[in-house]
Design an enzyme around this catalytic site. Sequence first.
Site, mmCIF file in Angstrom:
data_model
loop_
_atom_site.group_PDB
_atom_site.id
_atom_site.type_symbol
_atom_site.label_atom_id
_atom_site.label_comp_id
_atom_site.label_asym_id
_atom_site.label_seq_id
_atom_site.Cartn_x
_atom_site.Cartn_y
_atom_site.Cartn_z
ATOM 1 N N TYR A 135 0.856 -1.183 0.000
ATOM 2 C CA TYR A 135 0.000 0.000 0.000
ATOM 3 C C TYR A 135 0.889 1.229 0.000
ATOM 4 C CZ TYR A 135 -3.443 3.460 1.612
ATOM 5 O OH TYR A 135 -4.257 4.556 1.733
ATOM 6 N N ASP A 230 9.257 2.741 0.127
ATOM 7 C CA ASP A 230 8.195 3.378 0.886
ATOM 8 C C ASP A 230 8.350 2.936 2.339
ATOM 9 O OD1 ASP A 230 5.963 4.313 2.115
ATOM 10 O OD2 ASP A 230 4.543 3.602 0.599
ATOM 11 N N LYS A 258 3.833 8.667 9.235
ATOM 12 C CA LYS A 258 3.582 8.025 10.522
ATOM 13 C C LYS A 258 4.582 8.469 11.605
ATOM 14 C CE LYS A 258 0.644 4.666 8.451
ATOM 15 N NZ LYS A 258 0.755 4.037 7.152
HETATM 16 C C1 LIG Z 1 0.131 4.491 5.803
HETATM 17 C C2 LIG Z 1 0.939 4.306 4.577
HETATM 18 C C3 LIG Z 1 0.902 5.214 3.512
HETATM 19 C C4 LIG Z 1 -0.053 6.359 3.480
HETATM 20 O O1 LIG Z 1 0.163 7.281 4.489
HETATM 21 P P1 LIG Z 1 -1.046 8.250 4.937
HETATM 22 O O2 LIG Z 1 -0.412 9.153 5.931
HETATM 23 O O3 LIG Z 1 -2.107 7.354 5.492
HETATM 24 O O4 LIG Z 1 -1.494 8.960 3.721
HETATM 25 C C5 LIG Z 1 1.779 5.030 2.464
HETATM 26 N N1 LIG Z 1 2.639 3.994 2.448
HETATM 27 C C6 LIG Z 1 2.690 3.098 3.429
HETATM 28 C C7 LIG Z 1 3.688 1.995 3.372
HETATM 29 C C8 LIG Z 1 1.820 3.207 4.524
HETATM 30 O O5 LIG Z 1 1.849 2.280 5.481
#
Ligand SMILES: *Cc1c(COP(=O)(O)O)cnc(C)c1O
Length: 419
Positions: A135, A230, A258
């Site tokens: 994701y 990511d 995060k």
């Molecule tokens: C949570 C997440 C996102 C998106 O971040 P948001 O702050 O929710 O937009 C993107 N990449 C990864 C790996 C994530 O866990």
Amino acid sequence: MRRAREVIPGGVNSPVRAFGSVGGTARFIKSATGARIRDVDDNRYLDYVASWGAVLVGHAHPRVVDAVRSAAARGTSFGAPTEAEVLLAERVIEFVPSVEMIRFVNSGTEAVMSAVRLARGATGRDKIIKFEGCYHGHGDSLLAAAGSGVATLGIPGTRGVPEAAVRDTIVVPYNDLDAVENAFLQHSDGIAAVIVEPIAANMGMVSPRPGFLEGLRSLCDTYDAVLIFDEVITGFRVARGGAQGRLGVVPDLSTFGKVIGGGLPVGAYGGRRDLMRHIAPEGEVFQAGTLSGNPLATAAGLAVLELLDEDGVYDALEQRSRRISEGLQSQADAAGVPMTIDSAGGVFGFFFHPGPVRNYEDVQKADGKRYETFFHGMLDQGVYFAPSAFEVAFVTTVHSLADEDETLEAARRVFRKGL
Ligand SMILES: *Cc1c(COP(=O)(O)O)cnc(C)c1O
């Protein structure tokens, strides 16, 4: 919840909060301190969601609260540069050496969208390779599902995403280097970037096989494509230097979110200086944000990174996650319940499946019904795991040994009752 549903779709501002996949009613949280959250009915829960990983030093950590409070008193946003942004940038660069320059944004989604735009702008190519089950936020081009067969172009992963938006997104299975190589062979001069969660944590937890990330690195080198890690979940969580520090593979660009905001809305993307120089106003790839690098989020981020710089923090996180993982695994084994569990730093994940779990196809075979029973069994005893079988569990620096014992004791009762 009834009132919420009248005015907010599903009653929630992000879908997984709604308990849709486990049933029951979402808890409305009124406050939290340390490792515990409290709902509006005054029930307390030991928290393994931790704002989906955003909270690594525990809720309402006094140092974070103080930093935010004093920043707020000096003004919440100016739309002009501040010294704190530079300090945070320097701090991140210290933690993650592959980052030579960084840009702060307001969410992980925004960080990833911007990094992909940068990779496309810098290479002059359009196509990106992503992995099924990873994701990367809700940007259109990354909400692609796998087409039929390997290395086919993506199809929209949700209604509302036009085919054109994912036409240049190639979706391949996680941990499958051959599929990546085939995609490069098919589109040899068209691939701008490969984007990957270096430890996948949005389909439950799936670690990279030995050689997988190294293979991505060398394919990107061969074809002059940008490798994007990511690290929105893994950054500052699985090790001081994130997954890249833990696993020793160096990406060209990284995205964060995060943890870096300490529970306030922050994202960031950064990496090689020659790439980052393409960003406006230095370069010609446009990206902007009214509230980007705002003083509250920046202050929280700085306070968190300072706490994470203390000796022994990551060893403690590692031990916490491992001890719970081993405890749960041995309880499952004793109960004859098939379970696979994995952990790294302050994150662990388990599947009710005998394993191995290497990709999204394997993940689909896990027993969701069992997770539902486990989740509610734990919740009834005041332990709050993610309301979805495909999310991971987050440990904070303030989860104590006693908290772990309480968790394992609750799990023992759940297993005893039968899963
Ligand atoms: C949570 C997440 C996102 C998106 O971040 P948001 O702050 O929710 O937009 C993107 N990449 C990864 C790996 C994530 O866990």
